[in-house]
Design a protein around this motif. Sequence first.
Motif, PDB file in Angstrom:
ATOM      1  N   TYR A 128       0.746  -1.377   0.519  1.00  0.00           N
ATOM      2  CA  TYR A 128      -0.640  -0.380  -0.333  1.00  0.00           C
ATOM      3  C   TYR A 128       0.928   1.421   0.342  1.00  0.00           C
ATOM      4  N   LEU A 129       0.379   2.136  -1.254  1.00  0.00           N
ATOM      5  CA  LEU A 129       1.534   3.348  -0.772  1.00  0.00           C
ATOM      6  C   LEU A 129       0.510   4.957  -0.278  1.00  0.00           C
ATOM      7  N   HIS A 130       1.146   4.889   0.882  1.00  0.00           N
ATOM      8  CA  HIS A 130       0.518   6.314   1.683  1.00  0.00           C
ATOM      9  C   HIS A 130       0.514   7.291   1.161  1.00  0.00           C
ATOM     10  N   ILE A 131      -0.271   8.373   1.001  1.00  0.00           N
ATOM     11  CA  ILE A 131       0.253   9.673   0.919  1.00  0.00           C
ATOM     12  C   ILE A 131      -0.678  10.513   2.143  1.00  0.00           C
ATOM     13  N   ALA A 132       0.070  10.854   2.656  1.00  0.00           N
ATOM     14  CA  ALA A 132      -0.144  12.102   4.216  1.00  0.00           C
ATOM     15  C   ALA A 132       1.001  12.730   4.451  1.00  0.00           C
ATOM     16  N   GLY A 133       0.108  14.018   5.413  1.00  0.00           N
ATOM     17  CA  GLY A 133       0.948  14.526   5.281  1.00  0.00           C
ATOM     18  C   GLY A 133       0.788  16.185   5.771  1.00  0.00           C
ATOM     19  N   ALA A 134       1.227  17.007   6.711  1.00  0.00           N
ATOM     20  CA  ALA A 134       1.252  17.988   7.298  1.00  0.00           C
ATOM     21  C   ALA A 134       1.851  18.971   7.876  1.00  0.00           C
ATOM     22  N   PHE A 135       0.758  20.611   7.098  1.00  0.00           N
ATOM     23  CA  PHE A 135       2.026  21.466   8.020  1.00  0.00           C
ATOM     24  C   PHE A 135       1.629  22.752   8.517  1.00  0.00           C
TER      25      PHE A 135
ATOM     26  N   MET B  74       5.793   6.156   2.241  1.00  0.00           N
ATOM     27  CA  MET B  74       4.662   5.873   1.459  1.00  0.00           C
ATOM     28  C   MET B  74       4.573   3.928   2.155  1.00  0.00           C
ATOM     29  N   VAL B  75       5.687   4.015   3.281  1.00  0.00           N
ATOM     30  CA  VAL B  75       4.961   2.145   3.726  1.00  0.00           C
ATOM     31  C   VAL B  75       4.040   2.097   4.859  1.00  0.00           C
ATOM     32  N   GLY B  76       3.956   3.884   5.817  1.00  0.00           N
ATOM     33  CA  GLY B  76       3.493   3.946   6.481  1.00  0.00           C
ATOM     34  C   GLY B  76       4.251   4.469   7.574  1.00  0.00           C
ATOM     35  N   GLY B  77       4.029   3.786   8.962  1.00  0.00           N
ATOM     36  CA  GLY B  77       4.566   5.032  10.179  1.00  0.00           C
ATOM     37  C   GLY B  77       3.658   5.809  10.773  1.00  0.00           C
ATOM     38  N   ARG B  78       4.797   6.592  11.423  1.00  0.00           N
ATOM     39  CA  ARG B  78       4.442   7.853  12.698  1.00  0.00           C
ATOM     40  C   ARG B  78       5.200   9.078  11.664  1.00  0.00           C
ATOM     41  N   SER B  79       5.201  10.331  11.814  1.00  0.00           N
ATOM     42  CA  SER B  79       6.122  11.315  11.748  1.00  0.00           C
ATOM     43  C   SER B  79       5.441  12.720  12.493  1.00  0.00           C
ATOM     44  N   GLU B  80       5.504  13.723  13.047  1.00  0.00           N
ATOM     45  CA  GLU B  80       5.345  14.417  13.855  1.00  0.00           C
ATOM     46  C   GLU B  80       6.502  15.995  14.178  1.00  0.00           C
ATOM     47  N   ALA B  81       5.986  16.232  13.997  1.00  0.00           N
ATOM     48  CA  ALA B  81       6.591  17.629  14.119  1.00  0.00           C
ATOM     49  C   ALA B  81       5.543  18.730  15.017  1.00  0.00           C
TER      50      ALA B  81
ATOM     51  N   GLY C  47       2.228  31.517  16.868  1.00  0.00           N
ATOM     52  CA  GLY C  47       2.418  30.924  18.437  1.00  0.00           C
ATOM     53  C   GLY C  47       2.625  29.638  18.445  1.00  0.00           C
ATOM     54  N   SER C  48       1.778  28.670  17.629  1.00  0.00           N
ATOM     55  CA  SER C  48       2.405  27.158  18.229  1.00  0.00           C
ATOM     56  C   SER C  48       1.306  26.474  17.025  1.00  0.00           C
ATOM     57  N   ALA C  49       2.452  25.795  16.971  1.00  0.00           N
ATOM     58  CA  ALA C  49       1.867  24.846  15.276  1.00  0.00           C
ATOM     59  C   ALA C  49       2.313  23.338  15.508  1.00  0.00           C
ATOM     60  N   ARG C  50       1.269  21.800  15.698  1.00  0.00           N
ATOM     61  CA  ARG C  50       1.740  20.684  15.951  1.00  0.00           C
ATOM     62  C   ARG C  50       1.203  20.008  14.460  1.00  0.00           C
ATOM     63  N   SER C  51       2.425  19.287  13.790  1.00  0.00           N
ATOM     64  CA  SER C  51       1.727  18.563  12.759  1.00  0.00           C
ATOM     65  C   SER C  51       1.535  16.803  12.998  1.00  0.00           C
ATOM     66  N   LEU C  52       1.053  15.871  12.447  1.00  0.00           N
ATOM     67  CA  LEU C  52       1.265  14.890  12.791  1.00  0.00           C
ATOM     68  C   LEU C  52       0.613  13.965  11.708  1.00  0.00           C
ATOM     69  N   ALA C  53       1.509  13.018  11.104  1.00  0.00           N
ATOM     70  CA  ALA C  53       1.044  12.267   9.860  1.00  0.00           C
ATOM     71  C   ALA C  53       0.483  10.671  10.493  1.00  0.00           C
ATOM     72  N   GLU C  54       0.487   9.674  10.209  1.00  0.00           N
ATOM     73  CA  GLU C  54       0.674   8.083  11.067  1.00  0.00           C
ATOM     74  C   GLU C  54      -0.584   6.944  10.280  1.00  0.00           C
ATOM     75  N   SER C  55       0.149   5.705  10.372  1.00  0.00           N
ATOM     76  CA  SER C  55      -0.836   4.408   9.996  1.00  0.00           C
ATOM     77  C   SER C  55      -0.664   4.026  10.947  1.00  0.00           C
ATOM     78  N   ASP C  56      -1.970   3.189  10.887  1.00  0.00           N
ATOM     79  CA  ASP C  56      -2.846   2.151  11.339  1.00  0.00           C
ATOM     80  C   ASP C  56      -1.328   0.795  11.070  1.00  0.00           C
ATOM     81  N   ALA C  57      -1.230  -0.281  11.808  1.00  0.00           N
ATOM     82  CA  ALA C  57      -0.323  -1.294  11.243  1.00  0.00           C
ATOM     83  C   ALA C  57      -1.570  -2.600  10.228  1.00  0.00           C
TER      84      ALA C  57
ATOM     85  N   SER D 173      -4.364   5.880   6.955  1.00  0.00           N
ATOM     86  CA  SER D 173      -3.707   6.652   8.297  1.00  0.00           C
ATOM     87  C   SER D 173      -4.861   7.827   8.556  1.00  0.00           C
ATOM     88  N   ARG D 174      -3.793   9.354   9.454  1.00  0.00           N
ATOM     89  CA  ARG D 174      -4.652   9.498  10.117  1.00  0.00           C
ATOM     90  C   ARG D 174      -3.715  10.813   9.210  1.00  0.00           C
TER      91      ARG D 174
END
Length: 279
Positions: free
Chosen positions: A9-16, A44-51, A84-94, A103-104
């Motif tokens: 599966y090719l995940h497409i997920a990101g945010a800023f 694309m393989v999934g996982g988690r990215s947070e900033a 003032g503040s910003a938070r972004s998250l992209a993550e997938s479930d197993a 993915s979220r």
Amino acid sequence: MDSRQDKRYLHIAGAFGVGGRLTKIGNVPINLPIETVAAAHLPMVGGRSEAAGKLSIDGGDVKFGRIDAKLIKTLKKMDLLSVGSARSLAESDAAGPDGPFVSRTISEVSNVAVADGFSLRSCVLNMTSTQAAGEMFPSITLGKKTSIVGLKLGKLSAKVTLDLDTFNRFPTQAAFLAECQKNGNLRQSPFSSFLTDAPAASLHRNASGYVIGSLVKKIEGLPDGMIEDNGYIINWPPFGKIIVGEILIGPYVRRVTLVRLKHSDTEIGSGCSGGSTWP
């Protein structure tokens, strides 16, 4: 078997939180890229990215051309952009080999101010993409916390209401387009916010198959004439155009930018969700 044909599966997920380029202070053109705040991108393989992050830019960061020295001195003291503040998250479930593939995407931003009078107390974008076994396209929905709060233009305050329920009822592009094509729907919100081709009034699609419109249900608190007929683009002459709740819908992905400032090519609260099976 050719390993390039391995099923995945090719995940497409990101945010800023905030990003783009500052192009103007008042009537003075500038060219200042914004270091993107809280950028998260999912492999694309999934996982988690947070900033997370914050930002402050003033006129001292700008190299001005040949303009009056007194004006330069004034401009260099100005606050151009603050976050003032910003938070972004992209993550997938197993997921198992046949899914479901989930993915979220989350973008949360607070206390944004831009020179010349724009400010925003907070905005939240929350999207989930789900594709079950046998489905050709992902279903992409918006979380109930998705919102735009405290939008101010100088002394004007705008209350923004988003229509999340309608988009969640039609979570695929095919379902959304089918609803738009029903008699009279293109004259009703939120379908009426989408760009159409004249004279047939069918939805315009670009070369990649995207349609574009807005999540906005209504904007209250602004004088008559400030909101364009599409219902979501604010034209504030001292500042420029402010695009609210913009959404691009494609077969495999949805991309939302909660606030886009045409004045300075700046986006606030943006993210995408989607994906597809391979091969």
